[in-house]
Write a protein that holds these residues in place. Structure first.
Motif, PDB file in Angstrom:
ATOM      1  N   GLY A 290     -18.626  51.403-116.059  1.00  0.00           N
ATOM      2  CA  GLY A 290     -19.014  50.234-115.268  1.00  0.00           C
ATOM      3  C   GLY A 290     -20.435  49.797-115.563  1.00  0.00           C
ATOM      4  O   GLY A 290     -20.807  48.674-115.287  1.00  0.00           O
ATOM      5  N   VAL A 291     -21.224  50.689-116.139  1.00  0.00           N
ATOM      6  CA  VAL A 291     -22.595  50.344-116.495  1.00  0.00           C
ATOM      7  C   VAL A 291     -22.608  49.836-117.939  1.00  0.00           C
ATOM      8  O   VAL A 291     -21.739  50.164-118.737  1.00  0.00           O
ATOM      9  N   TYR A 292     -23.608  49.031-118.242  1.00  0.00           N
ATOM     10  CA  TYR A 292     -23.779  48.573-119.618  1.00  0.00           C
ATOM     11  C   TYR A 292     -24.449  49.676-120.428  1.00  0.00           C
ATOM     12  O   TYR A 292     -25.405  50.282-119.988  1.00  0.00           O
ATOM     13  N   ILE A 293     -23.907  49.912-121.614  1.00  0.00           N
ATOM     14  CA  ILE A 293     -24.471  50.925-122.493  1.00  0.00           C
ATOM     15  C   ILE A 293     -24.869  50.226-123.784  1.00  0.00           C
ATOM     16  O   ILE A 293     -24.036  49.566-124.422  1.00  0.00           O
TER      17      ILE A 293
ATOM     18  N   CYS B  88     -22.543  54.731-129.671  1.00  0.00           N
ATOM     19  CA  CYS B  88     -22.086  53.345-129.501  1.00  0.00           C
ATOM     20  C   CYS B  88     -22.407  52.546-130.760  1.00  0.00           C
ATOM     21  O   CYS B  88     -23.541  52.551-131.237  1.00  0.00           O
ATOM     22  N   LEU B  89     -21.419  51.851-131.274  1.00  0.00           N
ATOM     23  CA  LEU B  89     -21.636  50.960-132.410  1.00  0.00           C
ATOM     24  C   LEU B  89     -21.921  49.537-131.951  1.00  0.00           C
ATOM     25  O   LEU B  89     -22.494  48.743-132.685  1.00  0.00           O
ATOM     26  N   SER B  90     -21.494  49.208-130.746  1.00  0.00           N
ATOM     27  CA  SER B  90     -21.785  47.910-130.144  1.00  0.00           C
ATOM     28  C   SER B  90     -22.100  48.143-128.672  1.00  0.00           C
ATOM     29  O   SER B  90     -21.863  49.229-128.146  1.00  0.00           O
ATOM     30  N   ARG B  91     -22.609  47.136-128.037  1.00  0.00           N
ATOM     31  CA  ARG B  91     -22.934  47.271-126.615  1.00  0.00           C
ATOM     32  C   ARG B  91     -21.645  47.370-125.812  1.00  0.00           C
ATOM     33  O   ARG B  91     -20.721  46.574-126.014  1.00  0.00           O
ATOM     34  N   LEU B  92     -21.570  48.321-124.921  1.00  0.00           N
ATOM     35  CA  LEU B  92     -20.411  48.460-124.045  1.00  0.00           C
ATOM     36  C   LEU B  92     -20.697  47.690-122.769  1.00  0.00           C
ATOM     37  O   LEU B  92     -21.559  48.077-121.983  1.00  0.00           O
ATOM     38  N   ALA B  93     -19.993  46.569-122.596  1.00  0.00           N
ATOM     39  CA  ALA B  93     -20.257  45.718-121.442  1.00  0.00           C
ATOM     40  C   ALA B  93     -18.967  45.220-120.815  1.00  0.00           C
ATOM     41  O   ALA B  93     -18.702  44.037-120.850  1.00  0.00           O
ATOM     42  N   PRO B  94     -18.136  45.949-120.243  1.00  0.00           N
ATOM     43  CA  PRO B  94     -18.010  47.400-120.251  1.00  0.00           C
ATOM     44  C   PRO B  94     -17.196  47.919-121.432  1.00  0.00           C
ATOM     45  O   PRO B  94     -17.068  49.116-121.606  1.00  0.00           O
ATOM     46  N   MET B  95     -16.625  47.024-122.277  1.00  0.00           N
ATOM     47  CA  MET B  95     -15.852  47.484-123.430  1.00  0.00           C
ATOM     48  C   MET B  95     -16.685  47.291-124.697  1.00  0.00           C
ATOM     49  O   MET B  95     -17.520  46.407-124.778  1.00  0.00           O
ATOM     50  N   GLY B  96     -16.435  48.124-125.687  1.00  0.00           N
ATOM     51  CA  GLY B  96     -17.119  48.015-126.965  1.00  0.00           C
ATOM     52  C   GLY B  96     -16.597  49.079-127.917  1.00  0.00           C
ATOM     53  O   GLY B  96     -15.627  49.774-127.625  1.00  0.00           O
ATOM     54  N   GLN B  97     -17.271  49.211-129.057  1.00  0.00           N
ATOM     55  CA  GLN B  97     -16.838  50.173-130.063  1.00  0.00           C
ATOM     56  C   GLN B  97     -17.772  51.375-130.087  1.00  0.00           C
ATOM     57  O   GLN B  97     -18.984  51.227-129.974  1.00  0.00           O
TER      58      GLN B  97
ATOM     59  N   ILE C 187     -10.222  55.100-123.833  1.00  0.00           N
ATOM     60  CA  ILE C 187     -11.267  56.110-123.748  1.00  0.00           C
ATOM     61  C   ILE C 187     -12.352  55.598-122.812  1.00  0.00           C
ATOM     62  O   ILE C 187     -12.852  54.485-122.963  1.00  0.00           O
ATOM     63  N   VAL C 188     -12.727  56.430-121.842  1.00  0.00           N
ATOM     64  CA  VAL C 188     -13.815  56.099-120.921  1.00  0.00           C
ATOM     65  C   VAL C 188     -14.980  57.007-121.247  1.00  0.00           C
ATOM     66  O   VAL C 188     -14.826  58.232-121.328  1.00  0.00           O
ATOM     67  N   VAL C 189     -16.155  56.401-121.453  1.00  0.00           N
ATOM     68  CA  VAL C 189     -17.338  57.176-121.849  1.00  0.00           C
ATOM     69  C   VAL C 189     -18.474  56.916-120.862  1.00  0.00           C
ATOM     70  O   VAL C 189     -18.490  55.943-120.142  1.00  0.00           O
ATOM     71  N   LYS C 190     -19.432  57.866-120.911  1.00  0.00           N
ATOM     72  CA  LYS C 190     -20.674  57.703-120.143  1.00  0.00           C
ATOM     73  C   LYS C 190     -21.828  58.044-121.071  1.00  0.00           C
ATOM     74  O   LYS C 190     -21.668  58.827-122.024  1.00  0.00           O
ATOM     75  N   PRO C 191     -22.992  57.485-120.812  1.00  0.00           N
ATOM     76  CA  PRO C 191     -24.131  57.796-121.679  1.00  0.00           C
ATOM     77  C   PRO C 191     -24.606  59.220-121.451  1.00  0.00           C
ATOM     78  O   PRO C 191     -24.562  59.744-120.336  1.00  0.00           O
ATOM     79  N   LEU C 192     -25.046  59.860-122.538  1.00  0.00           N
ATOM     80  CA  LEU C 192     -25.644  61.186-122.427  1.00  0.00           C
ATOM     81  C   LEU C 192     -27.076  61.034-121.936  1.00  0.00           C
ATOM     82  O   LEU C 192     -27.766  60.102-122.310  1.00  0.00           O
ATOM     83  N   LYS C 193     -27.525  61.966-121.137  1.00  0.00           N
ATOM     84  CA  LYS C 193     -28.899  61.875-120.607  1.00  0.00           C
ATOM     85  C   LYS C 193     -29.832  62.766-121.326  1.00  0.00           C
ATOM     86  O   LYS C 193     -29.614  63.683-121.955  1.00  0.00           O
TER      87      LYS C 193
END
Length: 155
Positions: free
Chosen positions: A130-133, A107-116, A149-155
């Motif tokens: 749907g979660v903030y990243i 992530c280059l910016s905060r995804l709330a829910p959209m970002g770069q 593009i829909v992404v999820k954080p890696l755990k």
């Protein structure tokens, strides 16, 4: 003296209404004060000079208001105040094989829910599930819907 007060109320009322119309957004004190001053001037003309002069005052104030509005629009003063900025930037289009499901990025910016996000050295607009990243969080592409593009954080 009463005639001077009536004329002054009408002129100041028209000026305040023009300020409300062109400069101040929404309904503000200037617009309300302008209407009250014009009505006060008309009321004073009816009260002090009778109905025939009162009718002439109403007609004159309407004509004066329309003339002032026409002159304000025609003068070009408002062209110097107006915002004339044009947006000429373009969004990078998502190509067919640029990103695929399972690719990882950051992530280059905060995804709330959209970002770069940066994926394969491409900076792309992405959407979270749907979660903030937070920024600098590793993410994984889980689906691509209508070139979004829909992404999820890696755990």
């Amino acid at each position: 003296m009463t005639i001077f007060i009536i004329i002054l109320l009408l002129i100041v009322g028209v000026v305040l209404i023009l300020l409300e119309f062109f400069v101040l957004p929404g309904i503000t004190v200037a617009g309300i004060a302008g209407v009250v001053m014009m009505l006060g001037g008309i009321y004073l003309s009816y009260q002090n000079f009778g109905s025939s002069i009162g009718h002439l005052t109403v007609f004159g104030s309407v004509v004066f208001s329309l003339l002032a509005l026409w002159l304000a629009l025609k003068s070009g003063t408002w062209d110097r105040i107006m915002l004339k900025t044009e947006i000429d930037s373009k969004v990078e289009k998502l190509e067919e094989n640029m990103v695929s499901i399972g690719d990882e990025g950051i992530c280059l910016s905060r995804l709330a829910p959209m970002g770069q996000v940066r994926i394969k050295n491409h900076i792309i607009e992405a959407k979270s599930t749907g979660v903030y990243i937070d920024e600098k969080t590793p993410v994984e592409v889980i689906k691509i819907v209508d070139k979004v593009i829909v992404v999820k954080p890696l755990k």
